[in-house]
Design a protein around this motif. Structure first.
Motif, PDB file in Angstrom:
ATOM      1  N   VAL A  81       2.481  -6.144  -6.109  1.00  0.00           N
ATOM      2  CA  VAL A  81       2.125  -4.690  -6.776  1.00  0.00           C
ATOM      3  C   VAL A  81       2.170  -3.612  -5.794  1.00  0.00           C
ATOM      4  N   ARG A  82       2.430  -2.421  -6.151  1.00  0.00           N
ATOM      5  CA  ARG A  82       2.679  -1.250  -5.435  1.00  0.00           C
ATOM      6  C   ARG A  82       1.601  -0.255  -5.714  1.00  0.00           C
ATOM      7  N   ILE A  83       0.397  -0.394  -4.709  1.00  0.00           N
ATOM      8  CA  ILE A  83      -0.598   0.764  -5.256  1.00  0.00           C
ATOM      9  C   ILE A  83      -0.890   1.495  -4.597  1.00  0.00           C
ATOM     10  N   GLY A  84      -1.214   2.884  -5.049  1.00  0.00           N
ATOM     11  CA  GLY A  84      -1.001   4.252  -4.029  1.00  0.00           C
ATOM     12  C   GLY A  84      -2.664   4.755  -4.190  1.00  0.00           C
ATOM     13  N   SER A  85      -2.830   5.366  -5.278  1.00  0.00           N
ATOM     14  CA  SER A  85      -3.921   6.279  -5.422  1.00  0.00           C
ATOM     15  C   SER A  85      -5.166   5.516  -5.542  1.00  0.00           C
ATOM     16  N   SER A  86      -5.265   4.312  -5.957  1.00  0.00           N
ATOM     17  CA  SER A  86      -6.591   3.542  -6.160  1.00  0.00           C
ATOM     18  C   SER A  86      -7.069   2.988  -4.572  1.00  0.00           C
ATOM     19  N   ALA A  88       0.868  -1.218  -0.190  1.00  0.00           N
ATOM     20  CA  ALA A  88      -0.101  -0.064   0.207  1.00  0.00           C
ATOM     21  C   ALA A  88       0.940   1.063   0.013  1.00  0.00           C
ATOM     22  N   VAL A  89       0.806   1.830  -1.205  1.00  0.00           N
ATOM     23  CA  VAL A  89       1.953   3.195  -1.200  1.00  0.00           C
ATOM     24  C   VAL A  89       1.108   4.188  -0.532  1.00  0.00           C
ATOM     25  N   SER A  90       1.784   4.583   0.491  1.00  0.00           N
ATOM     26  CA  SER A  90       1.209   5.615   1.554  1.00  0.00           C
ATOM     27  C   SER A  90       1.866   7.017   1.385  1.00  0.00           C
ATOM     28  N   LYS A  91       2.725   7.157   0.576  1.00  0.00           N
ATOM     29  CA  LYS A  91       3.751   8.359   0.250  1.00  0.00           C
ATOM     30  C   LYS A  91       2.643   9.753   0.367  1.00  0.00           C
ATOM     31  N   THR A  92       3.109  10.714   0.982  1.00  0.00           N
ATOM     32  CA  THR A  92       2.380  12.031   1.158  1.00  0.00           C
ATOM     33  C   THR A  92       1.109  11.844   2.105  1.00  0.00           C
ATOM     34  N   MET A 146      10.966   0.810   0.858  1.00  0.00           N
ATOM     35  CA  MET A 146      11.132   2.071   0.064  1.00  0.00           C
ATOM     36  C   MET A 146      11.053   1.767  -1.668  1.00  0.00           C
ATOM     37  N   ILE A 147      10.277   2.290  -2.074  1.00  0.00           N
ATOM     38  CA  ILE A 147       9.886   2.102  -3.157  1.00  0.00           C
ATOM     39  C   ILE A 147      10.711   3.459  -4.414  1.00  0.00           C
ATOM     40  N   GLY A 148      11.173   4.436  -3.771  1.00  0.00           N
ATOM     41  CA  GLY A 148      11.584   5.278  -4.674  1.00  0.00           C
ATOM     42  C   GLY A 148      13.152   5.284  -4.848  1.00  0.00           C
ATOM     43  N   SER A 150      -6.125  10.348  -4.821  1.00  0.00           N
ATOM     44  CA  SER A 150      -5.037  10.973  -5.456  1.00  0.00           C
ATOM     45  C   SER A 150      -4.189  11.723  -4.655  1.00  0.00           C
ATOM     46  N   ARG A 151      -2.936  11.853  -4.872  1.00  0.00           N
ATOM     47  CA  ARG A 151      -1.884  12.818  -4.042  1.00  0.00           C
ATOM     48  C   ARG A 151      -1.754  14.126  -4.582  1.00  0.00           C
ATOM     49  N   ASN A 152      -1.607  15.208  -3.483  1.00  0.00           N
ATOM     50  CA  ASN A 152      -1.392  16.415  -3.913  1.00  0.00           C
ATOM     51  C   ASN A 152      -0.152  16.802  -3.557  1.00  0.00           C
ATOM     52  N   LEU A 200      13.409  -8.453  -8.589  1.00  0.00           N
ATOM     53  CA  LEU A 200      13.631  -7.505  -9.577  1.00  0.00           C
ATOM     54  C   LEU A 200      12.265  -6.434  -9.320  1.00  0.00           C
ATOM     55  N   MET A 201      12.585  -5.199  -9.732  1.00  0.00           N
ATOM     56  CA  MET A 201      11.289  -4.122  -9.874  1.00  0.00           C
ATOM     57  C   MET A 201      11.543  -3.178 -10.973  1.00  0.00           C
ATOM     58  N   GLY A 202      10.220  -3.086 -11.641  1.00  0.00           N
ATOM     59  CA  GLY A 202      10.328  -1.982 -12.779  1.00  0.00           C
ATOM     60  C   GLY A 202       9.168  -1.464 -12.790  1.00  0.00           C
ATOM     61  N   MET A 203       9.157  -0.145 -13.538  1.00  0.00           N
ATOM     62  CA  MET A 203       7.965   0.516 -13.814  1.00  0.00           C
ATOM     63  C   MET A 203       7.869   0.759 -15.231  1.00  0.00           C
ATOM     64  N   ALA A 204       6.714   0.607 -15.916  1.00  0.00           N
ATOM     65  CA  ALA A 204       6.252   0.866 -17.309  1.00  0.00           C
ATOM     66  C   ALA A 204       6.111   1.838 -17.626  1.00  0.00           C
ATOM     67  N   GLY A 230       3.758  -3.125 -11.217  1.00  0.00           N
ATOM     68  CA  GLY A 230       2.399  -2.991 -11.200  1.00  0.00           C
ATOM     69  C   GLY A 230       1.998  -2.077 -10.209  1.00  0.00           C
ATOM     70  N   MET A 231       1.329  -0.618 -10.902  1.00  0.00           N
ATOM     71  CA  MET A 231       0.783   0.344  -9.909  1.00  0.00           C
ATOM     72  C   MET A 231      -0.740   0.352 -10.305  1.00  0.00           C
ATOM     73  N   SER A 232      -1.274   1.463  -9.632  1.00  0.00           N
ATOM     74  CA  SER A 232      -2.904   1.469  -9.633  1.00  0.00           C
ATOM     75  C   SER A 232      -3.382   1.398 -11.139  1.00  0.00           C
ATOM     76  N   GLY A 233      -2.714   2.096 -12.098  1.00  0.00           N
ATOM     77  CA  GLY A 233      -3.030   2.184 -13.486  1.00  0.00           C
ATOM     78  C   GLY A 233      -2.833   0.843 -14.132  1.00  0.00           C
TER      79      GLY A 233
END
Ligand SMILES: *Cc1c(COP(=O)(O)O)cnc(C)c1O
Length: 219
Positions: free
Chosen positions: A206-211, A22-26, A66-68, A215-217, A150-154, A190-193
């Motif tokens: 999977v790393r899911i935040g906004s869903s 659960a991606v809780s950044k911000t 730590m995902i960043g 959304s983040r401000n 391994l980790m990757g972002m599309a 894999g992320m929300s989208g």
């Protein structure tokens, strides 16, 4: 929709062997506690200072990922408690993680980040760099890190076929590196989208935040 409702409906779509970060950044501690109350224990952050403040104030059975992108000079702040570092993309960074882990008398689990997207701005190793890294003597010497996968972002695009192609590529690296790295069992993609495509292509995390949190401000 509430956080717990969002979480429960996402969980229903996840196969049992896929872990949810659960991606809780911000997001504030209250939001994390709401997710925690539904049984969520793995949370992902992309800033070390923010993650450390949350770790200090929140229940100690939370696993912090730590995902960043990781700055070497900040590894020391999370070395005591971090459970998994997703974005490792250089030997220099691995050496620093190893050194800080040693100070705390522990082993830190890491994922190697692979560059699969078209955008130049996304971090990560390419295929050649990955294979050179894992066979190097310096890498073999590190004793307080463990490469778990391994980790990757599309690419950020609405073109689903492109996203699928990139995830397929990452899965192929994952399968081919398994013989070099015995403890490799996590494929973080894999992320929300795009997490549904990622799971179809073999994601195990999977790393899911906004869903989950909305959304983040950014300020
Ligand atoms: C923010 C972030 C996510 C989550 O993104 P959402 O689109 O909000 O699900 C996943 N992975 C990384 C590396 C991130 O920085």
């Amino acid at each position: 929709m509430s956080i717990s409702k969002n979480l429960n409906s996402i969980r229903k779509t996840l196969p049992e062997d896929v872990q949810l970060v659960a991606v809780s950044k911000t997001k504030p501690n209250e939001a994390i506690l709401e997710a925690y109350s539904t049984g969520q224990r793995i949370f992902g952050e992309n800033k070390i200072q923010e993650m450390t403040q949350k770790w200090e104030h929140l229940p100690k059975d939370i696993e912090w990922h730590m995902i960043g992108h990781v700055q070497r000079n900040k590894v020391k702040y999370m070395a005591e408690y971090v459970d998994l570092i997703h974005g490792v993309d250089s030997l220099r960074l691995l050496k620093e993680i190893d050194k800080q882990a040693k100070k705390h008398n522990r082993t830190i689990s890491c994922l190697l980040q692979i560059h699969i997207a078209e955008e130049e701005t996304k971090f990560g190793l390419d295929e050649k760099e990955l294979f050179e890294l894992v066979v190097s003597d310096d890498f073999q010497k590190l004793q307080n890190i463990e490469i778990r996968g391994l980790m990757g972002m599309a690419t950020f695009t609405s073109n689903q076929e492109q996203v699928r192609k990139e995830f397929k590529k990452l899965k192929k690296f994952f399968d081919s590196i398994a013989s070099q790295l015995p403890k490799t069992e996590i494929l973080s993609m894999g992320m929300s989208g795009d997490y549904k495509i990622a799971i179809e292509e073999g994601s195990t995390m999977v790393r899911i935040g906004s869903s989950i949190f909305g959304s983040r401000n950014y300020t």
